[in-house]
Scaffold this motif. Structure first.
Motif: not given
Length: 602
Positions: A60, A63, A68-69, A72
């Protein structure tokens, strides 16, 4: 149709509603809506991604949190170009910290890497979950990662060893054959709590798993260690240990490509307020307190770093500025280790030993090169009465070539009653080996306020073959003051036997020494070697005052060799003893078995 904004609706209803209960409930609802949108607006995009399409699957572009980053990133399978994950607001780390584990990714390289950029924002520590393995960042088996521009700060609410963070940034293997390699850590600020014995600014250890830190389980093979680590421009403070790097135990598996500080002042690290105790929990970490420790690594560079201990906060053990701990298995490869341009200031808080740069036996090979040049030492003392031995540069490992040149000792005042040594190179050189101790100097002055022990400027003490060479040239050790029963010796050369190494001792200056009640010797020699060239000339020993025997140059009775030795063109004058019965000797020769020419001296 005209739409009334929610804040206008709130005003309208507030003015028109007559039921106070309904009015209050509606206002609470609208306030919650405003807070919700404010929260979403403030958190959305706290992390942005540059080049998200360079990963497979694509990441994405934004974030809401760094956690969360990173989650991922750990799920990507390939990378085809650089990807930068940038933090735009300060955050609190999750419990135990962030963990980067993208070990299955393909396509990584020094160009194709994940760059985590803090943007100067602060990550405040979350609550720790153990006494040994909490970190702001743990890189476990991942490669080609950069962590930069973060401010990593321990939380004031973490008051126990369990809740506190142990590691600022840690490198660990995922399996014994998959280490964290090609990692760059740069321009971060790391603040922990140095009263925690396990607090370490930057930590890399290839001899234990990520969880069982006290159990030996070494990495193996070229891929198992944490090689090619670059540590540049970081500020590390309030830690027990500054930077700890331990490679795999087998000599063939040692870390390579370790660079702490780079090649210019702009890439050096700053370590301050470090040091409390030696009682660390980690396997194969020295039982000493260290600004920087390197072990089981070859071909490393430790340069341009500024290392300043806590001001008397060390309570146990030896305090080291830079420690190259003896390898688990002595290396045999050809390599060059460099320790240049560092600034070191050490102050202990108890009666213990201090080493500025310590390179003990077992860290080199008969074909290796060691450079210890242009380092500056500015403090080596204690805040309490101290009898510990202090050595600013100690080299005991056998390298083929060793240079100890252009180091400075700036305005040091030490209160130890024990011995104080500026340079000790007590190693046996291999055949055709060489050691240079040249252009080192005291800047301003040196003062030893504690009475006792011996002050020695440079000393040798082991046997080297006649094909090896020792050079001591153009050193300037002047403006020295000691007190009481403190012996003072400039050069003490007893390296060898009847066939010892060739020595060249020229152009050195010893001037303006004030002694105490013990003897003073400018230079003392034994075992001048069997090589073709041996020279002691053009040295200056002047303006020395004490209360006991003073000798400019002393040639011991153990002096022997197969060739003629000359002591010539030295200047020795203005030696003064104020003590009762103190002798003053320009040149003293106790040897009767070797031809020695003493000529042309002033």
């Amino acid at each position: 149709m005209k739409t009334t904004p929610y804040f206008s609706l709130a005003s309208t209803f507030s003015n028109s509603l007559t039921c106070s209960k309904l009015k209050n409930n509606l206002l609470r609802f609208l306030s919650a809506v405003i807070l919700f949108f404010s929260f979403v607006g403030g958190s959305w995009g706290q992390v942005t991604v540059t080049n998200p399409g360079n990963t497979t699957p694509a990441m994405s572009s934004t974030y809401t949190s760094l956690a969360l980053a990173i989650a991922d990133v750990n799920n990507r399978t390939a990378i085809s170009g650089p990807v930068t994950i940038t933090l735009s607001a300060s955050q609190t780390a999750p419990a135990g910290g962030y963990t980067i584990t993208n070990t299955a990714i393909t396509g990584g390289s020094n160009t194709n890497r994940f760059i985590f950029d803090g943007g100067g924002n602060t990550i405040t520590a979350g609550i720790g979950t153990s006494t040994t393995t909490d970190a702001f960042f743990k890189i476990i088996g991942a490669d080609f990662i950069t962590i930069q521009n973060f401010v990593l700060s321990e939380s004031a609410g973490n008051t126990t060893t369990t809740t506190q963070i142990e590691w600022g940034i840690a490198l660990l293997y995922s399996t014994t054959t998959n280490g964290a390699q090609n990692i760059t850590i740069q321009n971060n600020s790391i603040t922990l709590n140095r009263t925690n014995a396990n607090s370490i600014g930057i930590y890399s250890n290839s001899t234990h798993t990520a969880s069982a830190v006290g159990t030996s389980a070494t990495a193996t093979g070229a891929a198992g260690g944490n090689s090619s680590l670059k540590v540049y421009g970081n500020t590390i403070t309030n830690v027990n240990q500054g930077i700890i790097l331990v490679g795999p135990t087998a000599a063939a598996d040692a870390n390579t490509g370790i660079d702490i500080g780079g090649t210019a002042s702009g890439t050096g690290n700053t370590i301050t307020n470090f040091g409390t105790t030696t009682t660390s929990s980690y396997i194969n970490v020295s039982g000493t307190v260290n600004g920087i420790l390197v072990r089981n690594s070859v071909g490393f560079n430790v340069s341009y770093n500024s290392i300043t201990s806590s001001n008397g906060g060390v309570t146990t053990g030896t305090l080291n500025g830079i420690q190259v701990q003896a390898s688990s298995n002595a290396p045999s490869a050809i390599f060059t280790n460099t320790i240049n341009n560092n600034t070191i200031a050490l102050t202990t808080g108890f009666s213990g030993a201090i080493n500025g740069i310590n390179y003990p036996s077992g860290s080199a090979s008969s074909t290796s090169v060691l450079n210890v040049n242009n380092n500056n030492f500015t403090a080596a003392t204690s805040t309490v009465t101290n009898s510990g031995a202090i050595t600013l540069i100690s080299i005991a490992s056998t390298n083929l070539t060793t240079t100890i040149n252009s180091n400075t000792f700036t305005n040091i005042s030490s209160n130890t009653t024990g011995s104080f040594t500026f340079i000790s190179h007590s190693f046996t050189m291999p055949a055709s080996g060489s050691c240079s101790v040249s252009s080192n100097s005291i800047v301003t002055a040196f003062n030893k306020t504690g009475a006792g022990g011996t002050v020695t400027l440079a000393t040798t003490g082991t046997s080297s073959p006649s094909t090896a060479s020792l050079t001591q040239t153009n050193n300037n050790f002047s403006n020295i003051t000691v007190t009481g029963a403190t012996a003072l010796t400039g050069f003490s050369n007893f390296d060898g036997s009847s066939s010892s190494c060739c020595k060249t001792v020229t152009g050195n200056t010893f001037n303006n020494w004030t002694g105490g009640t013990s003897a003073i010797i400018g230079m003392t020699f034994g075992y001048w070697g069997g090589g073709a060239t041996n020279t002691l000339s053009n040295n200056t020993i002047t303006n020395i005052t004490g209360q006991s025997t003073i000798t400019g140059i002393s040639i011991s009775s153990s002096f022997s060799g197969t060739n003629t030795v000359s002591f010539s063109s030295n200047t020795i004058n203005n030696l003064t003893s104020t003590g009762t019965g103190g002798q003053v000797l320009g040149i003293s020769c106790a040897n009767t078995s070797t031809t020695i020419n003493i000529n042309g001296n002033t």
